[in-house]
Design a protein around this motif. Structure first.
Motif, PDB file in Angstrom:
ATOM      1  N   GLU A  69      34.964  27.367  41.101  1.00  0.00           N
ATOM      2  CA  GLU A  69      34.431  28.378  42.100  1.00  0.00           C
ATOM      3  C   GLU A  69      35.604  28.900  43.054  1.00  0.00           C
ATOM      4  OE1 GLU A  69      31.099  29.946  45.370  1.00  0.00           O
ATOM      5  OE2 GLU A  69      30.835  27.970  44.032  1.00  0.00           O
ATOM      6  N   SER A 117      38.768  30.236  41.240  1.00  0.00           N
ATOM      7  CA  SER A 117      38.600  31.631  40.724  1.00  0.00           C
ATOM      8  C   SER A 117      38.802  32.645  41.673  1.00  0.00           C
ATOM      9  CB  SER A 117      37.128  31.588  40.024  1.00  0.00           C
ATOM     10  OG  SER A 117      37.068  30.819  39.000  1.00  0.00           O
ATOM     11  N   CYS A 150      42.385  33.173  42.249  1.00  0.00           N
ATOM     12  CA  CYS A 150      43.053  33.920  41.301  1.00  0.00           C
ATOM     13  C   CYS A 150      42.817  35.421  41.062  1.00  0.00           C
ATOM     14  CB  CYS A 150      42.445  33.386  39.713  1.00  0.00           C
ATOM     15  SG  CYS A 150      43.245  34.106  38.273  1.00  0.00           S
ATOM     16  N   ARG A 151      41.457  35.653  41.445  1.00  0.00           N
ATOM     17  CA  ARG A 151      40.948  37.199  41.584  1.00  0.00           C
ATOM     18  C   ARG A 151      41.781  38.116  42.622  1.00  0.00           C
ATOM     19  NH1 ARG A 151      35.610  34.998  41.086  1.00  0.00           N
ATOM     20  NH2 ARG A 151      35.374  35.070  43.266  1.00  0.00           N
ATOM     21  N   CYS A 184      45.101  30.999  39.509  1.00  0.00           N
ATOM     22  CA  CYS A 184      44.905  31.175  38.010  1.00  0.00           C
ATOM     23  C   CYS A 184      45.098  30.160  37.192  1.00  0.00           C
ATOM     24  CB  CYS A 184      45.654  32.241  37.725  1.00  0.00           C
ATOM     25  SG  CYS A 184      45.286  33.940  38.480  1.00  0.00           S
ATOM     26  N   VAL A 226      42.260  27.281  37.384  1.00  0.00           N
ATOM     27  CA  VAL A 226      41.189  27.965  36.679  1.00  0.00           C
ATOM     28  C   VAL A 226      41.546  27.631  35.214  1.00  0.00           C
ATOM     29  CG1 VAL A 226      39.691  30.048  35.927  1.00  0.00           C
ATOM     30  CG2 VAL A 226      40.594  29.766  38.509  1.00  0.00           C
ATOM     31  N   ASN A 244      43.834  32.972  31.533  1.00  0.00           N
ATOM     32  CA  ASN A 244      43.792  32.586  33.165  1.00  0.00           C
ATOM     33  C   ASN A 244      45.216  31.962  33.136  1.00  0.00           C
ATOM     34  OD1 ASN A 244      41.503  32.898  35.155  1.00  0.00           O
ATOM     35  ND2 ASN A 244      40.474  32.176  33.285  1.00  0.00           N
TER      36      ASN A 244
END
Length: 379
Positions: free
Chosen positions: A255, A258, A261-262, A269, A272, A292
């Motif tokens: 979580e 992620s 990465c966003r 990334c 993930v 990813n």
């Protein structure tokens, strides 16, 4: 000169350099009236430059016969700039500003840097941004400086990402925007700025501009610490004393990565991708590994390029494509991933996924060893 095309029709890179020109010396020797040998600029290059051939002008500007900076030297860069060579525009601007502090030269220098930036040369945008930021060629204009730092960042100038991030972070002449700072520090961190990674770690640790995450903060600190960033090492030691920073719940880790990465943190990334590929975390999904890894690779993580290359080489979770695998290993090697250089070298040596280049393949293995990939050193 034979075979020379119009500079206006060339690409940005060929507007500056033409390998064929290196068959022509920039300087020639001749005997003077007194019998001594004299050296002069090659008249053929001078004629080509006069006819708007940018690479010829660059070749003349880089001649050892010209002392830097002088009007002739700057003039050749100016002609190359007129022919569309963005690098020459930057050099014209920088040398003009170095030569003199007159208002006219500051204006001319700034205009040349602007032309280079308009031609999407990142270093020219960076130089222009500093010139504006420091008000060395006009009044302070923080908004314009920031805009040029951001454009340079988009063009791959890591330090400009860091500078734009600090401006947003501290509200330096513009309204503070910590969320924008997080994204820009992430870009700089992706470009291997350990200072940016450390500051970004502080922001994750404190929940500043992003959701709080000791897990991501620790990852950032330890990465920068491996490159001898002292502040990162100190922060990593302190953070490891908090149990939540080293949580064993892989679903929680997924979580948090992620989220990173966003926010365009390349290593987030990659983590993930690893979690999805190897089934780490309660919501793991192997199909999500490749996209990813691809995003991490696109953001500058050489190890993400490597991991995606392995998937394509082995045909795991994606259709086997060894040509693409080789291209990904090549990209990862350019991004300083030792594992990628090793794999790329192997494929070149064996002629897998592309032409066989045994000498170049061995050379890439040596690069991998230099980058710390032990397996390359053992073979």
């Amino acid at each position: 000169m034979p075979g020379m095309a119009s500079a206006q029709s060339q690409t940005l890179s060929s507007a500056c350099y033409d390998n064929a020109l290196y068959a022509y010396p920039a300087e020639i020797s001749r005997y003077g009236a007194d019998g001594t040998i004299e050296r002069e600029l090659n008249p053929a290059l001078i004629d080509a430059c006069s006819n708007g051939h940018g690479p010829a002008c660059v070749r003349l500007a880089e001649s050892h016969l010209l002392e830097e900076p002088n009007d002739i030297h700057i003039g050749y860069y100016a002609k190359a700039c007129d022919a569309g060579c963005a690098m020459a525009c930057m050099n014209q601007g920088v040398l003009t500003l170095m030569r003199s502090s007159t208002k006219e030269d500051r204006t001319t220098g700034r205009e040349a840097l602007q032309r280079g930036c308009d031609l999407d040369y990142g270093d020219s945008c960076r130089q222009l941004a500093y010139l504006i930021y420091l008000s060395e060629a006009g009044p302070h204009d923080y908004v314009s400086a920031l805009s040029n730092f951001e454009k340079a960042c988009d063009l791959g100038e890591t330090h400009s990402c860091f500078r734009a991030a600090t401006i947003y972070h501290h509200g330096d002449g513009v309204p503070a925007d910590v969320a924008a700072a997080v994204h820009l520090y992430a870009n700089a961190c992706n470009g291997r700025s350990d200072q940016a990674c450390t500051i970004l770690g502080d922001m994750y640790a404190n929940g500043e501009g992003t959701a709080q995450s000791d897990i991501v903060a620790l990852h950032l600190y330890e990465g920068a610490c491996r490159n001898d960033e002292a502040d990162a090492c100190k922060s990593a030691v302190l953070l490891r004393q908090k149990p939540e920073a080293i949580a064993s719940d892989t679903a929680i880790s997924l979580e948090h990565y992620s989220m990173a990465c966003r926010q365009n943190l390349a290593e987030g990334c990659r983590q993930v991708g690893d979690a999805h590929e190897y089934g780490d975390g309660s919501s793991a999904n192997p199909v999500e590994a490749a996209p990813n890894y691809q995003k991490g690779c696109d953001l500058g993580s050489g190890d993400s390029c490597h991991d995606l290359g392995i998937l394509y080489y082995d045909g795991l979770l994606v259709v086997r494509d060894r040509t693409r695998a080789r291209a990904l290993f090549d990209m990862g090697c350019d991004l300083m991933s030792g594992a990628s250089c090793y794999r790329f070298g192997q494929l070149m040596y064996l002629g897998v996924g592309g032409p066989m280049y045994q000498y170049k393949g061995l050379s890439k293995r040596r690069v991998a060893c230099t980058l710390g990939y032990k397996e390359a050193c053992d073979n």
